[in-house]
Design a protein around this motif. Structure first.
Motif, PDB file in Angstrom:
ATOM      1  N   ASP A 195       8.605   9.412   1.704  1.00  0.00           N
ATOM      2  CA  ASP A 195       8.353  10.739   1.711  1.00  0.00           C
ATOM      3  C   ASP A 195       7.612  11.108   0.302  1.00  0.00           C
ATOM      4  O   ASP A 195       7.410  12.554   0.143  1.00  0.00           O
ATOM      5  CB  ASP A 195       9.725  11.412   1.545  1.00  0.00           C
ATOM      6  CG  ASP A 195      10.613  10.981   0.371  1.00  0.00           C
ATOM      7  OD1 ASP A 195      10.118  10.343  -0.467  1.00  0.00           O
ATOM      8  OD2 ASP A 195      11.716  11.361   0.274  1.00  0.00           O
ATOM      9  N   GLY A 196       7.001  10.376  -0.527  1.00  0.00           N
ATOM     10  CA  GLY A 196       6.067  10.967  -1.595  1.00  0.00           C
ATOM     11  C   GLY A 196       7.131  10.964  -2.793  1.00  0.00           C
ATOM     12  O   GLY A 196       6.406  11.388  -3.950  1.00  0.00           O
ATOM     13  N   ASP A 217       0.766  -1.264   0.106  1.00  0.00           N
ATOM     14  CA  ASP A 217       0.058  -0.083  -0.031  1.00  0.00           C
ATOM     15  C   ASP A 217       0.919   1.203   0.017  1.00  0.00           C
ATOM     16  O   ASP A 217       1.699   1.397   1.082  1.00  0.00           O
ATOM     17  CB  ASP A 217      -0.831   0.089   1.305  1.00  0.00           C
ATOM     18  CG  ASP A 217      -1.761   1.403   1.535  1.00  0.00           C
ATOM     19  OD1 ASP A 217      -1.635   2.211   0.530  1.00  0.00           O
ATOM     20  OD2 ASP A 217      -2.013   1.504   2.601  1.00  0.00           O
ATOM     21  N   ILE A 218       1.062   1.962  -1.208  1.00  0.00           N
ATOM     22  CA  ILE A 218       1.859   3.019  -1.219  1.00  0.00           C
ATOM     23  C   ILE A 218       1.565   4.327  -1.236  1.00  0.00           C
ATOM     24  O   ILE A 218       0.632   4.725  -2.003  1.00  0.00           O
ATOM     25  CB  ILE A 218       2.689   2.889  -2.748  1.00  0.00           C
ATOM     26  CG1 ILE A 218       3.245   1.400  -2.850  1.00  0.00           C
ATOM     27  CG2 ILE A 218       3.513   3.870  -2.873  1.00  0.00           C
ATOM     28  CD1 ILE A 218       3.921   1.114  -4.132  1.00  0.00           C
ATOM     29  N   GLY A 219       1.809   4.981  -0.302  1.00  0.00           N
ATOM     30  CA  GLY A 219       1.555   6.599  -0.050  1.00  0.00           C
ATOM     31  C   GLY A 219       0.074   6.899   0.768  1.00  0.00           C
ATOM     32  O   GLY A 219       0.062   7.968   1.014  1.00  0.00           O
ATOM     33  N   SER A 270       2.734  -1.725   4.490  1.00  0.00           N
ATOM     34  CA  SER A 270       2.263  -0.325   4.235  1.00  0.00           C
ATOM     35  C   SER A 270       3.385   0.559   4.150  1.00  0.00           C
ATOM     36  O   SER A 270       4.153   0.419   5.067  1.00  0.00           O
ATOM     37  CB  SER A 270       1.649   0.349   5.585  1.00  0.00           C
ATOM     38  OG  SER A 270       0.321  -0.562   5.556  1.00  0.00           O
ATOM     39  N   VAL A 271       3.354   1.278   3.039  1.00  0.00           N
ATOM     40  CA  VAL A 271       4.644   2.179   2.500  1.00  0.00           C
ATOM     41  C   VAL A 271       3.875   3.497   2.686  1.00  0.00           C
ATOM     42  O   VAL A 271       3.618   3.724   1.705  1.00  0.00           O
ATOM     43  CB  VAL A 271       5.134   1.730   1.209  1.00  0.00           C
ATOM     44  CG1 VAL A 271       6.328   2.577   1.241  1.00  0.00           C
ATOM     45  CG2 VAL A 271       5.680   0.273   1.434  1.00  0.00           C
ATOM     46  N   GLY A 272       3.999   4.015   3.695  1.00  0.00           N
ATOM     47  CA  GLY A 272       3.284   5.470   3.687  1.00  0.00           C
ATOM     48  C   GLY A 272       4.087   6.673   4.373  1.00  0.00           C
ATOM     49  O   GLY A 272       5.359   6.444   4.727  1.00  0.00           O
ATOM     50  N   PRO A 273       3.346   7.644   4.418  1.00  0.00           N
ATOM     51  CA  PRO A 273       4.217   9.064   4.862  1.00  0.00           C
ATOM     52  C   PRO A 273       4.601   8.560   6.306  1.00  0.00           C
ATOM     53  O   PRO A 273       4.144   8.151   7.123  1.00  0.00           O
ATOM     54  CB  PRO A 273       3.139  10.109   4.732  1.00  0.00           C
ATOM     55  CG  PRO A 273       1.638   9.204   4.756  1.00  0.00           C
ATOM     56  CD  PRO A 273       2.050   7.810   4.226  1.00  0.00           C
ATOM     57  N   PRO A 274       5.555   9.372   6.841  1.00  0.00           N
ATOM     58  CA  PRO A 274       6.065   9.345   7.979  1.00  0.00           C
ATOM     59  C   PRO A 274       5.379   9.671   9.086  1.00  0.00           C
ATOM     60  O   PRO A 274       5.145   9.016  10.164  1.00  0.00           O
ATOM     61  CB  PRO A 274       7.339  10.241   7.943  1.00  0.00           C
ATOM     62  CG  PRO A 274       7.714  10.652   6.548  1.00  0.00           C
ATOM     63  CD  PRO A 274       6.383  10.316   5.802  1.00  0.00           C
ATOM     64  N   GLU A 275       4.194  10.483   9.014  1.00  0.00           N
ATOM     65  CA  GLU A 275       3.307  10.933   9.752  1.00  0.00           C
ATOM     66  C   GLU A 275       2.074  10.023  10.130  1.00  0.00           C
ATOM     67  O   GLU A 275       1.121  10.048  10.858  1.00  0.00           O
ATOM     68  CB  GLU A 275       2.737  12.145   9.632  1.00  0.00           C
ATOM     69  CG  GLU A 275       1.980  12.412   8.219  1.00  0.00           C
ATOM     70  CD  GLU A 275       2.750  12.708   7.058  1.00  0.00           C
ATOM     71  OE1 GLU A 275       1.974  13.088   6.025  1.00  0.00           O
ATOM     72  OE2 GLU A 275       4.000  12.650   7.023  1.00  0.00           O
ATOM     73  N   ARG A 276       2.179   8.938   9.369  1.00  0.00           N
ATOM     74  CA  ARG A 276       0.985   7.707   9.282  1.00  0.00           C
ATOM     75  C   ARG A 276       1.526   6.652  10.472  1.00  0.00           C
ATOM     76  O   ARG A 276       2.428   6.109  10.095  1.00  0.00           O
ATOM     77  CB  ARG A 276       0.671   7.089   8.049  1.00  0.00           C
ATOM     78  CG  ARG A 276       0.074   5.966   7.853  1.00  0.00           C
ATOM     79  CD  ARG A 276      -0.275   5.443   6.744  1.00  0.00           C
ATOM     80  NE  ARG A 276      -0.820   4.129   6.695  1.00  0.00           N
ATOM     81  CZ  ARG A 276      -1.171   3.266   5.689  1.00  0.00           C
ATOM     82  NH1 ARG A 276      -1.003   3.651   4.276  1.00  0.00           N
ATOM     83  NH2 ARG A 276      -1.636   2.055   5.839  1.00  0.00           N
ATOM     84  N   PRO A 277       0.984   6.477  11.516  1.00  0.00           N
ATOM     85  CA  PRO A 277       1.243   5.789  12.561  1.00  0.00           C
ATOM     86  C   PRO A 277       1.373   4.400  12.230  1.00  0.00           C
ATOM     87  O   PRO A 277       2.397   3.905  12.782  1.00  0.00           O
ATOM     88  CB  PRO A 277       0.165   5.914  13.559  1.00  0.00           C
ATOM     89  CG  PRO A 277      -0.457   7.240  13.140  1.00  0.00           C
ATOM     90  CD  PRO A 277      -0.401   7.286  11.583  1.00  0.00           C
ATOM     91  N   ASP A 278       0.713   3.728  11.312  1.00  0.00           N
ATOM     92  CA  ASP A 278       0.869   2.309  11.084  1.00  0.00           C
ATOM     93  C   ASP A 278       1.713   2.050  10.158  1.00  0.00           C
ATOM     94  O   ASP A 278       1.859   0.901   9.386  1.00  0.00           O
ATOM     95  CB  ASP A 278      -0.558   1.682  11.056  1.00  0.00           C
ATOM     96  CG  ASP A 278      -1.088   2.114   9.755  1.00  0.00           C
ATOM     97  OD1 ASP A 278      -0.872   3.397   9.118  1.00  0.00           O
ATOM     98  OD2 ASP A 278      -2.080   1.248   9.105  1.00  0.00           O
ATOM     99  N   VAL A 284      -0.712  -1.096  -4.502  1.00  0.00           N
ATOM    100  CA  VAL A 284      -1.984  -0.271  -4.565  1.00  0.00           C
ATOM    101  C   VAL A 284      -1.704   1.196  -3.872  1.00  0.00           C
ATOM    102  O   VAL A 284      -0.832   1.428  -3.074  1.00  0.00           O
ATOM    103  CB  VAL A 284      -3.202  -0.952  -3.737  1.00  0.00           C
ATOM    104  CG1 VAL A 284      -3.506  -2.390  -4.501  1.00  0.00           C
ATOM    105  CG2 VAL A 284      -2.623  -1.659  -2.478  1.00  0.00           C
ATOM    106  N   SER A 285      -2.786   2.015  -4.033  1.00  0.00           N
ATOM    107  CA  SER A 285      -2.530   3.103  -3.480  1.00  0.00           C
ATOM    108  C   SER A 285      -4.109   4.261  -3.322  1.00  0.00           C
ATOM    109  O   SER A 285      -4.897   3.849  -4.346  1.00  0.00           O
ATOM    110  CB  SER A 285      -1.712   4.265  -4.141  1.00  0.00           C
ATOM    111  OG  SER A 285      -1.555   5.556  -3.329  1.00  0.00           O
ATOM    112  N   ALA A 286      -4.391   4.651  -2.209  1.00  0.00           N
ATOM    113  CA  ALA A 286      -5.603   5.371  -2.217  1.00  0.00           C
ATOM    114  C   ALA A 286      -5.472   7.023  -1.995  1.00  0.00           C
ATOM    115  O   ALA A 286      -5.035   7.154  -1.047  1.00  0.00           O
ATOM    116  CB  ALA A 286      -6.793   4.633  -1.045  1.00  0.00           C
TER     117      ALA A 286
END
Length: 297
Positions: free
Chosen positions: A95-96, A58-60, A81-89, A110-112
């Motif tokens: 960094d986008g 799960d990207i971004g 989960s490959v997410g922004p640093p401010e996403r807790p999980d 996938v990304s939403a």
């Protein structure tokens, strides 16, 4: 990244502002209705694909709705989960711009509702292409060009009338045809794009602004004005919005256009276009006309 002249390319979005808005959204109490809708739709689209994906990323995606929906999906083995640093999980910080994934490591990406605020979307899609194994799938949803069209028009009229100019207030979103071209340019095969338009009705523009804050979706543009919105401009914005975009009951429409993109990392098993000159029958024979003539001529 600098270009060959050493100049730093223009950045449309301010990553620090975007991160701050997402943190504020969590403090206010996030409004997830659009992410939940996209997550359910994405799960349904994956269910229609007769494939199993052992490793997915799960990207971004700015929060955990998509990961929560897809965990336990029968078509997915492990989801990272490959997410922004401010996403807790988020299991891997992203960094986008620079995707921290090894080449040919994923079966599914996938990304939403994240890619619309990436400064270098062609570059990110190319990185995802490299991270996919042959015959791996990218499936993503992002805001399309028609998103908040009503707010954009109302802002433009209100500012031009009260200040004599227009400032960047609503982020520019990509057109569906452009997105299809970007998927192909990234090297992905069998690209598909489509649109889901969601119209939400509000009692007044302040209710819309409140939802945008709780989505972390207020103005992240690098060229945004740093001064507060004038009271006269805000008052005129309310008038224009009510004049142009109210239903019979007085409630105001706000459109969110969700653009869907998908593409596959090339693989020899995929359907290939025919080589020029390889057809087994003539078009003229199929139409039952003489060569060089069209029916009715």
């Amino acid at each position: 990244m600098n270009d060959s002249t050493g100049a730093v390319p223009h950045r449309v979005f301010d990553p620090a502002a975007l991160a701050a808005r997402r943190r504020r959204a969590r403090l206010l109490g996030a409004e997830p209705f659009l992410l939940e809708r996209v997550a359910e739709d994405l799960a349904d689209r994956l269910a229609a694909v007769n494939r199993r994906f052992p490793l997915a990323a799960d990207i971004g995606t700015p929060s955990g709705e998509l990961a929560a929906t897809l965990r336990g999906h029968p078509g997915i083995g492990r989801l990272v989960s490959v997410g922004p640093p401010e996403r807790p999980d988020a299991e891997i910080a992203f960094d986008g711009e620079i995707l921290p994934l090894a080449p040919a490591s994923l079966d599914l990406a996938v990304s939403a509702l994240a890619f619309q605020s990436v400064n270098d979307l062609p570059g990110l899609l190319a990185q995802i292409r490299r991270a996919l194994k042959p015959d791996g799938l990218l499936l993503a949803a992002l805001f399309g060009a028609g998103t908040l069209a009503e707010l954009r028009e109302a802002f433009a009229i209100a500012e031009s009338e009260t200040t004599g100019g227009i400032s960047p207030r609503v982020a520019p979103f990509a057109d569906l045809r452009d997105l299809g071209g970007l998927v192909q340019r990234a090297g992905l095969a069998l690209p598909v794009t489509d649109i889901d338009r969601v119209v939400v009705r509000y009692a007044n523009p302040l209710a819309l602004f409140n939802d945008l804050r709780r989505m972390g979706a207020t103005n992240p543009l690098a060229d945004r004005l740093r001064t507060p919105l004038r009271r006269a401009t805000l008052a005129r914005l309310f008038e224009v919005y009510s004049e142009r975009f109210a239903d019979a009951d007085g409630r105001l429409r706000a459109t969110f256009e969700i653009a869907w993109i998908s593409g596959w990392a090339p693989h020899e098993s995929q359907q290939q276009p025919l080589r020029p000159g390889s057809a087994k029958a003539r078009l003229a024979d199929a139409l039952r006309v003489e060569e060089g003539k069209l029916p009715g001529h």
